[in-house]
Design a protein around this motif. Structure first.
Motif, short mmCIF file in Angstrom:
data_model
loop_
_atom_site.label_atom_id
_atom_site.label_comp_id
_atom_site.label_asym_id
_atom_site.label_seq_id
_atom_site.Cartn_x
_atom_site.Cartn_y
_atom_site.Cartn_z
N GLY A 5 17.99 47.87 -39.15
CA GLY A 5 17.95 47.33 -37.80
C GLY A 5 18.84 48.13 -36.87
N ALA A 6 18.24 48.65 -35.78
CA ALA A 6 18.99 49.43 -34.79
C ALA A 6 18.75 48.85 -33.40
CB ALA A 6 18.57 50.90 -34.84
N GLY A 7 18.64 47.54 -33.33
CA GLY A 7 18.43 46.88 -32.05
C GLY A 7 19.75 46.62 -31.34
N ALA A 8 19.84 45.45 -30.71
CA ALA A 8 21.02 45.14 -29.90
C ALA A 8 22.29 45.14 -30.73
CB ALA A 8 20.82 43.79 -29.21
N VAL A 28 19.96 54.77 -41.18
CA VAL A 28 19.56 53.71 -40.25
C VAL A 28 18.05 53.56 -40.27
CG1 VAL A 28 19.62 52.91 -37.86
CG2 VAL A 28 21.54 54.20 -38.78
N LEU A 29 17.62 52.34 -40.52
CA LEU A 29 16.20 52.03 -40.69
C LEU A 29 15.73 51.11 -39.56
CD1 LEU A 29 13.90 52.29 -42.98
CD2 LEU A 29 14.64 50.00 -43.64
N ASP A 30 14.71 51.52 -38.82
CA ASP A 30 14.11 50.69 -37.78
C ASP A 30 12.75 51.29 -37.42
OD1 ASP A 30 13.54 49.39 -35.11
OD2 ASP A 30 15.54 48.56 -35.45
N HIS A 31 11.79 50.43 -37.11
CA HIS A 31 10.45 50.94 -36.78
C HIS A 31 10.15 50.91 -35.29
CE1 HIS A 31 9.74 46.62 -36.48
NE2 HIS A 31 8.68 46.91 -35.75
N ASP A 32 11.02 50.26 -34.49
CA ASP A 32 10.71 49.94 -33.11
C ASP A 32 11.16 51.05 -32.15
OD1 ASP A 32 9.65 48.46 -31.08
OD2 ASP A 32 11.07 46.79 -31.24
N VAL A 33 10.77 50.89 -30.86
CA VAL A 33 11.17 51.83 -29.81
C VAL A 33 12.08 51.12 -28.81
CG1 VAL A 33 9.06 53.19 -30.03
CG2 VAL A 33 9.14 51.29 -28.40
N PRO A 56 11.86 56.18 -30.20
CA PRO A 56 12.24 55.33 -31.33
C PRO A 56 13.74 55.03 -31.33
CG PRO A 56 10.76 57.06 -32.06
CD PRO A 56 11.11 57.37 -30.63
N LYS A 57 14.08 53.81 -31.69
CA LYS A 57 15.48 53.41 -31.69
C LYS A 57 16.32 54.28 -32.61
CE LYS A 57 14.69 48.58 -30.39
NZ LYS A 57 14.73 47.16 -30.81
N VAL A 58 15.77 54.67 -33.75
CA VAL A 58 16.56 55.48 -34.67
C VAL A 58 16.87 56.85 -34.08
CG1 VAL A 58 15.87 54.29 -36.78
CG2 VAL A 58 14.45 56.15 -35.90
N GLU A 59 15.95 57.39 -33.27
CA GLU A 59 16.20 58.67 -32.62
C GLU A 59 17.26 58.52 -31.53
OE1 GLU A 59 12.71 60.64 -31.27
OE2 GLU A 59 11.64 60.41 -33.19
N ALA A 60 17.20 57.41 -30.79
CA ALA A 60 18.21 57.16 -29.76
C ALA A 60 19.59 57.01 -30.37
CB ALA A 60 17.84 55.91 -28.97
N VAL A 61 19.65 56.37 -31.53
CA VAL A 61 20.92 56.19 -32.22
C VAL A 61 21.49 57.54 -32.67
CG1 VAL A 61 21.87 55.38 -34.41
CG2 VAL A 61 20.60 53.81 -32.97
N VAL A 62 20.65 58.39 -33.22
CA VAL A 62 21.10 59.70 -33.67
C VAL A 62 21.64 60.51 -32.50
CG1 VAL A 62 20.33 61.92 -34.59
CG2 VAL A 62 19.63 59.80 -35.70
N ARG A 63 20.93 60.48 -31.39
CA ARG A 63 21.35 61.24 -30.21
C ARG A 63 22.71 60.74 -29.70
NH1 ARG A 63 17.17 61.75 -25.38
NH2 ARG A 63 17.75 59.56 -24.99
N ALA A 64 22.87 59.43 -29.63
CA ALA A 64 24.14 58.88 -29.15
C ALA A 64 25.27 59.14 -30.13
CB ALA A 64 23.98 57.37 -28.92
N ALA A 65 24.96 59.14 -31.42
CA ALA A 65 26.00 59.32 -32.44
C ALA A 65 26.51 60.75 -32.52
CB ALA A 65 25.47 58.88 -33.81
#
Length: 252
Positions: A5-8, A28-33, A56-65
């Motif tokens: 889950g990479a939501g809120a 990090v596992l998530d299927h959503d955008v 995709p949320k997982v891509e946004a997380v990687v970029r921010a991290a």
């Protein structure tokens, strides 16, 4: 660590871990955008993530991290069931973070026999909650969220408020509090930080707080449910083979 889950709450957790200087390999596992409605509840997502691309949320997380070099994030865009079917191996992780709330993923994660699992969520009545679950000994995710639960009790921090309608009459509406997801993620990040300090066994495995008129804070040590198959059927020899050498085995 495995984070489902990479939501809120999930994205905010990564934000806090980064600020804390946590050093970890994090899958990090998530299927959503990312959508516009996610932005007021996440400390990590920005407008460019949501519109017009909805990445995709997982891509946004990687970029921010990328701002947190000690936190090495590996993205997997997938649902939990598909990830398990593709080859999840028991004992692969030291720690699991259960931060998704769809398709009864929490009870399914318990059945997959994860190691020490930490879970944080927002819920109705403007509350936040944290749970720690250890296979066979602690109150697990299936104890808390049985598969036959008709309605998942965790939603994005909604509560009822009274307003005056356009006609001048009192009206009850649902409102969302953007900081609740950050509060839940903060509870989780603090517990992860405590794990790094040494053995955490003996502490409360469930914490709940509310900011409604009661302003209650509840801290408990919950034991497994007798009716829970994930706890009742946990094979002790599996712990010795798969978990005894994991980093947080002392939690048990």
């Amino acid at each position: 660590m495995l984070q489902v889950g990479a939501g809120a709450v999930g994205s905010s957790t990564i934000y806090f871990l980064g600020l804390m200087g946590a050093s970890a390999e994090l899958l990090v596992l998530d299927h959503d955008v990312v959508k516009v409605e996610n932005l007021d509840r996440s400390l990590l997502f920005g407008l460019d993530d949501a519109s017009p691309h909805e990445i995709p949320k997982v891509e946004a997380v990687v970029r921010a991290a990328e701002s947190f070099p000690a936190l090495r994030v590996h993205p997997v865009r997938s649902r939990w069931a598909d990830y398990v079917a593709a080859g999840y191996r028991v004992g692969e992780f030291d720690l699991a973070l259960a931060l998704a709330n769809e398709d009864h993923v929490w009870s399914a994660m318990a059945e997959a026999v994860l190691p020490l699992t930490l879970q944080a969520t927002t819920d109705r009545d403007w509350g936040v909650a944290f749970g720690a679950h250890s296979p066979g000994t602690g109150y697990c995710l299936r104890c808390r969220f049985p598969p036959d639960t008709p309605v998942m009790p965790t939603i994005c921090a909604e509560g009822e408020i009274e307003i005056e309608s356009a006609a001048g009459q009192p009206e009850t509406v649902h409102a969302s509090l953007p900081f609740q997801s950050a509060a839940a993620a903060g509870l989780l990040a603090v517990e992860i930080d405590k794990l790094a300090l040494g053995p955490a066994a003996g502490g409360p495995n469930y914490v709940e707080g509310r900011i409604d008129v009661t302003e209650n804070v509840l801290s408990l040590h919950r034991t497994p449910s007798r009716a829970c198959p994930a706890c009742r059927n946990f094979p002790e020899d599996l712990w010795a083979v798969k978990y005894e050498r994991t980093r947080f085995a002392s939690f048990r």
